[in-house]
Design a protein around this motif. Structure first.
Motif, short mmCIF file in Angstrom:
data_model
loop_
_atom_site.label_atom_id
_atom_site.label_comp_id
_atom_site.label_asym_id
_atom_site.label_seq_id
_atom_site.Cartn_x
_atom_site.Cartn_y
_atom_site.Cartn_z
N TYR A 13 30.97 -2.13 11.54
CA TYR A 13 31.42 -3.39 12.34
C TYR A 13 31.26 -4.59 11.42
O TYR A 13 31.94 -5.31 11.36
CB TYR A 13 30.88 -3.24 13.84
N ALA A 14 29.93 -4.76 11.00
CA ALA A 14 29.53 -5.81 10.21
C ALA A 14 30.56 -6.13 9.05
O ALA A 14 30.85 -6.95 8.53
CB ALA A 14 28.05 -5.87 10.08
N ASP A 15 30.56 -5.17 8.09
CA ASP A 15 31.20 -4.91 7.10
C ASP A 15 32.83 -5.15 7.42
O ASP A 15 33.46 -5.61 6.32
CB ASP A 15 30.98 -3.60 6.22
N LEU A 16 33.29 -4.69 8.20
CA LEU A 16 34.57 -4.97 8.96
C LEU A 16 35.22 -6.39 8.61
O LEU A 16 36.03 -6.76 8.30
CB LEU A 16 35.23 -4.01 9.94
N GLY A 17 34.22 -7.10 9.25
CA GLY A 17 34.49 -8.43 9.22
C GLY A 17 34.42 -9.21 7.67
O GLY A 17 35.02 -10.22 7.49
N LYS A 18 33.82 -8.52 6.99
CA LYS A 18 33.92 -9.19 5.35
C LYS A 18 35.23 -8.61 4.67
O LYS A 18 35.17 -8.83 3.44
CB LYS A 18 32.49 -8.74 4.80
N ALA A 19 35.78 -7.51 5.03
CA ALA A 19 36.95 -6.90 4.34
C ALA A 19 37.84 -7.73 3.78
O ALA A 19 38.27 -7.38 2.51
CB ALA A 19 37.78 -5.92 5.27
N GLY A 20 38.26 -9.04 4.24
CA GLY A 20 39.16 -9.88 3.50
C GLY A 20 38.43 -10.88 2.75
O GLY A 20 39.08 -11.66 2.04
N THR A 21 37.00 -10.88 2.34
CA THR A 21 36.42 -11.80 1.74
C THR A 21 36.09 -11.57 0.43
O THR A 21 35.58 -12.36 -0.39
CB THR A 21 35.14 -12.41 2.56
N GLY A 22 36.45 -10.41 -0.10
CA GLY A 22 36.19 -10.03 -1.38
C GLY A 22 34.54 -9.60 -1.79
O GLY A 22 34.08 -9.33 -2.93
N GLN A 23 33.69 -9.55 -0.48
CA GLN A 23 32.27 -9.31 -0.72
C GLN A 23 31.97 -7.70 -0.77
O GLN A 23 30.91 -7.35 -1.09
CB GLN A 23 31.55 -9.83 0.58
N LEU A 24 32.90 -6.93 -0.36
CA LEU A 24 32.60 -5.38 -0.12
C LEU A 24 33.24 -4.78 -1.79
O LEU A 24 34.28 -4.98 -2.21
CB LEU A 24 33.38 -4.82 0.80
N GLU B 43 34.30 1.03 -3.25
CA GLU B 43 33.56 2.34 -2.34
C GLU B 43 33.56 1.96 -1.37
O GLU B 43 33.94 2.86 -0.22
CB GLU B 43 32.33 2.63 -3.07
N ARG B 44 33.09 0.85 -0.83
CA ARG B 44 32.82 0.27 0.62
C ARG B 44 34.16 0.19 1.25
O ARG B 44 34.04 0.65 2.56
CB ARG B 44 31.93 -0.77 0.65
N MET B 45 35.08 -0.23 0.83
CA MET B 45 36.51 -0.50 1.32
C MET B 45 37.03 0.88 1.47
O MET B 45 37.71 1.17 2.59
CB MET B 45 37.22 -1.23 0.07
N GLU B 46 36.73 1.85 0.60
CA GLU B 46 37.50 3.28 0.99
C GLU B 46 36.71 3.82 2.07
O GLU B 46 37.32 4.32 2.95
CB GLU B 46 37.10 3.99 -0.35
N GLU B 47 35.20 3.50 2.28
CA GLU B 47 34.57 4.11 3.60
C GLU B 47 35.06 3.54 4.72
O GLU B 47 34.97 4.23 5.78
CB GLU B 47 33.13 3.82 3.28
N LEU B 48 35.73 2.38 4.79
CA LEU B 48 36.31 1.88 6.02
C LEU B 48 37.67 2.16 6.04
O LEU B 48 38.09 1.51 7.32
CB LEU B 48 35.93 0.21 5.87
N THR B 49 38.25 3.12 5.35
CA THR B 49 39.59 3.15 5.53
C THR B 49 39.91 3.68 6.94
O THR B 49 40.96 3.39 7.51
CB THR B 49 40.07 4.16 4.71
N TYR B 50 39.08 4.39 7.44
CA TYR B 50 39.19 4.96 8.86
C TYR B 50 39.45 3.94 9.90
O TYR B 50 40.23 3.82 10.85
CB TYR B 50 38.22 5.89 9.31
N ALA B 51 38.53 2.78 9.90
CA ALA B 51 38.78 1.89 10.79
C ALA B 51 39.87 0.79 10.57
O ALA B 51 40.67 0.28 11.56
CB ALA B 51 37.46 0.59 10.47
N PHE B 52 40.51 0.77 9.35
CA PHE B 52 41.83 0.07 9.03
C PHE B 52 42.89 0.86 9.79
O PHE B 52 43.60 0.27 10.26
CB PHE B 52 42.06 -0.01 7.46
N ALA B 53 42.67 1.94 9.80
CA ALA B 53 43.65 2.88 10.39
C ALA B 53 43.77 2.93 11.82
O ALA B 53 44.89 2.80 12.44
CB ALA B 53 43.63 4.26 9.97
N ILE B 54 42.68 2.67 12.44
CA ILE B 54 42.61 2.48 13.94
C ILE B 54 43.06 1.12 14.14
O ILE B 54 43.69 1.15 15.16
CB ILE B 54 40.92 2.39 14.22
#
Length: 339
Positions: A136-147, A150-161
């Motif tokens: 949840y903490a990292d999802l908020g950084k998804a559009g900032t270029g901080q991740l 590999e981390r973006m790939e791990e959050l793919t499921y959250a983007f799908a939701i």
């Protein structure tokens, strides 16, 4: 794969990060506005009617005695303000929420800031956005270029939701189902909550272009047409960690494994609510899943994070309002102008 949060210390650090980010955003987009679920479609009064003749094992906490409680009910969009003084249009994809504050509730509470209330907070999707607080903490950084990639790939499921939630078309917030997403105690057992409309709508093929069409649809239904709305208040019992996990917040508790059981009715009479005094009351009210009897205490890491997050954001919001009244500052100091 990313590892689960390994310690209380790590979880607190993640929560510090989420709160700091939220407070900074709140300062920029409106210090006296909610940072999440900021856009209201209406604060309504109604009744919370406990079912008569519940079996003994369901007569727990709020549901112990059949009676009718007064309630305040707030409908909202889940997102933050777009910028200072501006909310996203209702035609934009968003989570839709309902918050229910039951009044005159006796019994021992988890928090002591409200003595006689029981809150329920639900959204129009049965699962949470992420598996845990770290995601949840990292999802908020998804559009900032901080991740990292590999981390973006791990959050793919959250983007799908998020995509599934965004694809839901809603005509009227009074006519759709909502879920608690996270589990709660029910005495010595665990449950999830849901509110289901007694007159559900057919999802519209297209939504109106009006920026505030969700509020307008409630005004039309309750005020202009003089109708009332009713929801069944339902519980689902925990079965086992495989079918109804407590900590995997993105696995839905299937009705086939744990049927919904009705324990109350939420009734919203026809009424006028779209006026300034009600809107001021709306902005000052705090809803939290931790405004609860001990028998319905929230469980799980996501609920634990909401305890501090909701409380600290609300405290900041109320302090900002009080400070503006106590000692006004120039607009350059408080940045009180459109961005």
């Amino acid at each position: 794969m990313n590892n689960p949060v390994s310690s209380t210390t790590e979880q607190e650090a993640l929560l510090d990060e989420i709160i700091a980010t939220s407070l900074q955003a709140q300062k920029q987009t409106g210090p006296d506005l909610r940072q999440i679920h900021s856009k209201s479609h209406g604060l309504l009064w109604g009744e919370f009617i406990i079912e008569p003749h519940l079996p003994e094992d369901l007569r727990i906490g709020l549901f112990k005695t059949p009676q009718t409680y007064p309630v305040w009910i707030r409908f909202s969009n889940g997102g933050a303000p777009q910028k200072r003084g501006t909310f996203n249009s209702d035609s934009q994809p968003d989570v839709r929420g309902i918050a229910i504050k039951v009044i005159n509730v006796d019994g021992q509470k988890v928090l002591d800031d409200e003595e006689k209330t029981q809150d329920f907070i639900l959204n129009n999707y049965p699962i949470f956005l992420t598996k845990d607080v770290r995601d949840y903490a990292d999802l908020g950084k998804a559009g900032t270029g901080q991740l990292t990639p590999e981390r973006m790939e791990e959050l793919t499921y959250a983007f799908a939701i998020l995509q599934k939630i965004a694809s839901k078309k809603i005509g009227n917030p009074l006519l759709i189902q909502y879920w608690s997403m996270a589990p709660f105690k029910f005495g010595d057992k665990f449950v999830k909550f849901s509110v289901k409309p007694q007159q559900p709508e057919q999802p519209p093929e297209t939504v109106p272009e009006s920026e505030n069409y969700l509020r307008e649809s409630i005004v039309k239904y309750l005020t202009l047409e003089g109708q009332e709305a009713s929801f069944d208040f339902l519980i689902q019992f925990y079965v086992d960690d495989e079918k109804t996990p407590i900590e995997n917040h993105v696995q839905e508790w299937q009705e086939a494994d744990s049927p919904f059981i009705k324990v109350a009715t939420v009734r919203i009479p026809s009424q006028k609510f779209d006026f300034e005094e009600r809107k001021r009351l709306d902005e000052g009210m705090l809803f939290s899943p931790w405004h609860t009897l001990l028998e319905h205490e929230p469980v799980g890491s996501v609920n634990l994070s909401r305890k501090r997050l909701y409380s600290e954001l609300a405290q900041y919001r109320r302090e900002q309002i009080a400070q503006r009244l106590r000692e006004p500052q120039p607009y350059t100091v408080i940045q009180d102008q459109p961005l």
